[in-house]
Write an enzyme that holds these catalytic residues in place. Structure first.
Site, PDB file in Angstrom:
ATOM      1  N   ALA A  84      18.556  29.721  64.752  1.00 25.27           N
ATOM      2  CA  ALA A  84      19.799  30.442  64.445  1.00 25.27           C
ATOM      3  C   ALA A  84      20.203  30.225  62.981  1.00 25.27           C
ATOM      4  O   ALA A  84      20.520  31.185  62.266  1.00 25.27           O
ATOM      5  CB  ALA A  84      20.916  29.985  65.387  1.00 25.27           C
TER       6      ALA A  84
ATOM      7  N   CYS B  34       9.491  26.484  71.286  1.00 25.88           N
ATOM      8  CA  CYS B  34       8.866  27.204  72.406  1.00 25.88           C
ATOM      9  C   CYS B  34       7.360  26.981  72.448  1.00 25.88           C
ATOM     10  O   CYS B  34       6.741  27.080  73.510  1.00 25.88           O
ATOM     11  CB  CYS B  34       9.117  28.709  72.280  1.00 25.88           C
TER      12      CYS B  34
ATOM     13  N   ASP C  87      21.768  27.900  70.489  1.00 27.33           N
ATOM     14  CA  ASP C  87      21.989  27.081  71.692  1.00 27.33           C
ATOM     15  C   ASP C  87      23.350  26.387  71.730  1.00 27.33           C
ATOM     16  O   ASP C  87      23.705  25.795  72.749  1.00 27.33           O
ATOM     17  CB  ASP C  87      20.915  25.987  71.779  1.00 27.33           C
TER      18      ASP C  87
ATOM     19  N   ARG D 259      12.332  51.385  94.936  1.00 29.43           N
ATOM     20  CA  ARG D 259      12.388  52.332  96.064  1.00 29.43           C
ATOM     21  C   ARG D 259      12.938  51.655  97.303  1.00 29.43           C
ATOM     22  O   ARG D 259      13.776  52.198  98.017  1.00 29.43           O
ATOM     23  CB  ARG D 259      10.985  52.865  96.366  1.00 29.43           C
TER      24      ARG D 259
HETATM   25  C1  LIG Z   1       9.755  22.772  74.977  1.00 30.50           C
HETATM   26  C2  LIG Z   1      10.602  23.980  74.722  1.00 30.50           C
HETATM   27  C3  LIG Z   1      10.120  25.242  75.051  1.00 30.50           C
HETATM   28  C4  LIG Z   1      10.903  26.368  74.816  1.00 30.50           C
HETATM   29  N1  LIG Z   1      10.399  27.608  75.167  1.00 30.50           N
HETATM   30  C5  LIG Z   1      11.153  28.712  74.946  1.00 30.50           C
HETATM   31  C6  LIG Z   1      10.644  30.003  75.263  1.00 30.50           C
HETATM   32  O1  LIG Z   1       9.515  30.136  75.735  1.00 30.50           O
HETATM   33  N2  LIG Z   1      11.438  31.086  75.024  1.00 30.50           N
HETATM   34  C7  LIG Z   1      12.683  30.975  74.480  1.00 30.50           C
HETATM   35  O2  LIG Z   1      13.358  31.993  74.257  1.00 30.50           O
HETATM   36  N3  LIG Z   1      13.196  29.748  74.160  1.00 30.50           N
HETATM   37  C8  LIG Z   1      12.460  28.638  74.381  1.00 30.50           C
HETATM   38  N4  LIG Z   1      12.961  27.398  74.050  1.00 30.50           N
HETATM   39  C9  LIG Z   1      14.343  27.296  73.535  1.00 30.50           C
HETATM   40  C10 LIG Z   1      14.395  27.504  72.032  1.00 30.50           C
HETATM   41  O3  LIG Z   1      13.516  26.640  71.382  1.00 30.50           O
HETATM   42  C11 LIG Z   1      15.825  27.259  71.577  1.00 30.50           C
HETATM   43  O4  LIG Z   1      16.660  28.114  72.284  1.00 30.50           O
HETATM   44  C12 LIG Z   1      15.993  27.511  70.090  1.00 30.50           C
HETATM   45  O5  LIG Z   1      15.246  26.607  69.346  1.00 30.50           O
HETATM   46  C13 LIG Z   1      17.472  27.391  69.708  1.00 30.50           C
HETATM   47  O6  LIG Z   1      17.609  27.536  68.347  1.00 30.50           O
HETATM   48  P1  LIG Z   1      18.882  26.923  67.607  1.00 30.50           P
HETATM   49  O7  LIG Z   1      18.703  27.227  66.170  1.00 30.50           O
HETATM   50  O8  LIG Z   1      20.116  27.372  68.276  1.00 30.50           O
HETATM   51  O9  LIG Z   1      18.826  25.372  67.900  1.00 30.50           O
HETATM   52  P2  LIG Z   1      17.711  24.286  67.569  1.00 30.50           P
HETATM   53  O10 LIG Z   1      16.373  24.882  67.565  1.00 30.50           O
HETATM   54  O11 LIG Z   1      17.988  23.151  68.479  1.00 30.50           O
HETATM   55  O12 LIG Z   1      18.065  23.865  66.088  1.00 30.50           O
HETATM   56  C14 LIG Z   1      19.240  23.201  65.769  1.00 30.50           C
HETATM   57  C15 LIG Z   1      18.962  22.367  64.566  1.00 30.50           C
HETATM   58  O13 LIG Z   1      20.182  21.813  64.116  1.00 30.50           O
HETATM   59  C16 LIG Z   1      19.936  20.506  63.664  1.00 30.50           C
HETATM   60  N5  LIG Z   1      21.214  19.807  63.722  1.00 30.50           N
HETATM   61  C17 LIG Z   1      21.975  19.572  64.820  1.00 30.50           C
HETATM   62  N6  LIG Z   1      23.097  18.928  64.482  1.00 30.50           N
HETATM   63  C18 LIG Z   1      23.044  18.749  63.143  1.00 30.50           C
HETATM   64  C19 LIG Z   1      23.927  18.144  62.216  1.00 30.50           C
HETATM   65  N7  LIG Z   1      25.077  17.599  62.614  1.00 30.50           N
HETATM   66  N8  LIG Z   1      23.559  18.121  60.925  1.00 30.50           N
HETATM   67  C20 LIG Z   1      22.374  18.680  60.514  1.00 30.50           C
HETATM   68  N9  LIG Z   1      21.510  19.249  61.354  1.00 30.50           N
HETATM   69  C21 LIG Z   1      21.840  19.305  62.667  1.00 30.50           C
HETATM   70  C22 LIG Z   1      18.882  19.970  64.606  1.00 30.50           C
HETATM   71  O14 LIG Z   1      18.146  18.919  64.015  1.00 30.50           O
HETATM   72  C23 LIG Z   1      18.029  21.211  64.857  1.00 30.50           C
HETATM   73  O15 LIG Z   1      16.897  21.285  64.010  1.00 30.50           O
HETATM   74  C24 LIG Z   1      12.196  26.233  74.251  1.00 30.50           C
HETATM   75  C25 LIG Z   1      12.677  24.965  73.918  1.00 30.50           C
HETATM   76  C26 LIG Z   1      11.902  23.855  74.147  1.00 30.50           C
HETATM   77  C27 LIG Z   1      12.441  22.497  73.778  1.00 30.50           C
END
Ligand SMILES: Cc1cc2nc3c(=O)[nH]c(=O)nc-3n(C[C@H](O)[C@H](O)[C@H](O)COP(=O)(O)OP(=O)(O)OC[C@H]3O[C@@H](n4cnc5c(N)ncnc54)[C@H](O)[C@@H]3O)c2cc1C
Length: 451
Positions: free
Chosen positions: A7, A40, A282, A441
């Protein structure tokens, strides 16, 4: 931008596309070591389908910096000062702290994995799989372990994907699950099919089991997982018991949170009541277009779209995120598992009466080689026949068929309308009546007969 993954960095990249560095200064904080990585892909990396970790990184820190994004890795934001529009950040290595002012703030802190609060949960050999670092630690641990017994705790999609990864690594896998069937995002009758297929793959499935303790040996390393009535020997344990929105900072700053603990935003992904703050991925709750209620669904597909919307708005454009219908797909070995819309219990919870049908069909024309069975369950609203949800379990070709239903749900179609959808047909791809249309259906007929 707080958070350097799906995100956060989608938002940063999109904002940068719209506004150059003279017009918009972008600072992104990431407490970890990586940016724009695919969590993922971790199960497929651990399982050996993907051999190079770096293939899971869509854009490196250097690539972001080359686009004039001031990316601060290993820097954790520890406080939001909304009154003075600034954030406090701490260098993870040196501990040094500093304040950074903002005009616009994006919160993309993701989710944090639920860790069981029990003895042994932090023992060597017990692993989460949330980050690339977790994946690497698990791979290192597997390389060190001589035993071949793995226990996966949790049977959601991450649990079943990790079961596959460990099977592919030659482990004897036991999945310990609190629910009555694996994949609680399905109705239990469909979860039962997953259960049976997993056992057919040689995975031991233990349902209705609460893990009470993780037992360690003399060397301090995990040796077994204990439930209320049994011990399951383990040389390695993988935890996949769900996530919660990471909203510690937001909560401390008094930003609005929903009943599932996620940030609440409007359609432009702006945090409700805060003109200059956006949130996505998330860490937020999303509107479920079928039930009309807010839910927390941690999926990368949403996080990327949220980032795109946020980046557009932060970059001076206009974009909105309408909500989701709850589509998800996963697999365990050759079994594909897909769902969209409401389960029976979701529909009941929001007071929707429905007709439910389940059909058996095949992935290809029955006479074509390698046609394999496929089960489709469909829920349509009582009287109106409006499609409410679809679940599909089967082999090759089953999973992505759910997208037909996702489109139909988004368009607000009835089961009757779905029966006339002009879907592609040739014997290698489907029977002449696609399994989704067969379900439509049957659902339409059931709705008609109940009038
Ligand atoms: C094993 C696994 C398999 C998955 N498979 C799928 C799939 O097949 N399909 C699908 O749609 N989704 C899948 N997902 C889910 C998907 O990976 C997440 O929904 C996605 O990564 C969310 O993105 P995000 O940017 O919201 O959060 P994140 O990817 O969690 O990134 C958030 C980032 O913020 C950083 N952060 C947090 N707090 C702070 C702070 N205070 N200061 C600085 N940095 C901070 C963290 O270190 C992290 O890097 C999977 C997840 C996992 C763990």
């Amino acid at each position: 931008m707080i958070g350097g993954d799906a995100a956060g960095m989608s938002a940063a990249s999109q904002a940068r596309r719209l506004k150059g560095p003279d017009e918009l200064e972008i600072v992104a904080f990431e407490r970890g070591n990586f940016t724009s990585y695919s969590a993922c892909g971790i199960p497929y990396w651990v399982g050996g389908d993907v051999t190079d970790r770096d293939r899971l990184i869509a854009r490196t820190p250097e690539e972001h910096r080359a686009r004039d994004i001031d990316l601060r890795l290993r820097t954790e934001v520890t406080e939001l000062d909304l009154a003075r529009q600034r954030v406090r950040a701490r260098d993870v290595d040196s501990g040094a702290e500093s304040w950074t002012p903002y005009d616009k703030l994006v919160i993309a802190t993701g989710a944090r994995p639920i860790r069981p609060d029990m003895p042994g949960a932090d023992a060597p050999g017990v692993h989460g799989v949330q980050t690339l670092d977790d994946g690497q630690e698990l791979l290192d641990s597997l390389a060190r372990t001589r035993g071949r017994r793995a226990v996966v705790v949790g049977a959601g999609y991450i649990g079943v994907e990790m079961a596959e990864a460990l099977i592919n690594r030659g482990y004897q896998v036991t999945v310990v699950n609190r629910g009555s069937e694996p994949m609680s995002t399905l109705d239990p009758d469909m979860g039962r099919l997953v259960h049976e297929a997993m056992e057919g793959l040689g995975i031991t499935m233990v349902n209705d089991a609460e893990v009470t303790k993780i037992l360690t040996g003399d060397d301090g390393r995990v040796r077994a997982v204990a439930t209320q009535d049994r011990e399951y020997p383990a040389d390695v344990v993988v935890l996949g018991i769900g996530v919660r929105p990471e909203t510690t900072l937001a909560q401390a700053a008094g930003l609005p949170l929903g009943t599932h603990g996620g940030l609440l935003t409007d359609r432009s992904m702006r945090v409700r009541g805060h003109e200059e703050i956006w949130a996505g991925g998330d860490c937020v709750e999303v509107l479920d277009l079928v039930s009309g209620q807010e839910r927390h669904i941690a999926l990368g597909t949403h996080a990327n779209k949220h980032g795109q919307v946020i980046g557009t708005n932060v970059g001076g454009g206009y974009a909105t995120f309408p909500g989701v219908v709850g589509t998800a797909v996963s697999k365990v070995c050759d079994l594909e598992i897909a769902r969209t819309g409401l389960r029976e219990k979701d529909a009941r919870r929001v007071g929707l009466r429905f007709e439910a049908v389940t059909i058996e069909s095949t992935s290809r024309a029955g006479y074509y080689p390698n046609a394999s069975p496929m089960t489709v369950k469909m829920l349509a609203e009582h009287r109106t026949g409006r499609l409410l949800g679809v679940q599909i379990v089967g082999r090759e070709g089953a999973g992505k068929r759910v997208d037909i239903a996702a489109v139909a749900l988004t368009a607000g179609m009835t089961a009757e309308q779905m029966t006339t959808l002009d879907l592609g047909y040739a014997p290698p791809f489907s029977p002449v009546w696609d399994p989704v249309l067969v379900a439509a259906r049957k659902a339409a007929a059931k709705v008609r007969s109940s009038l």
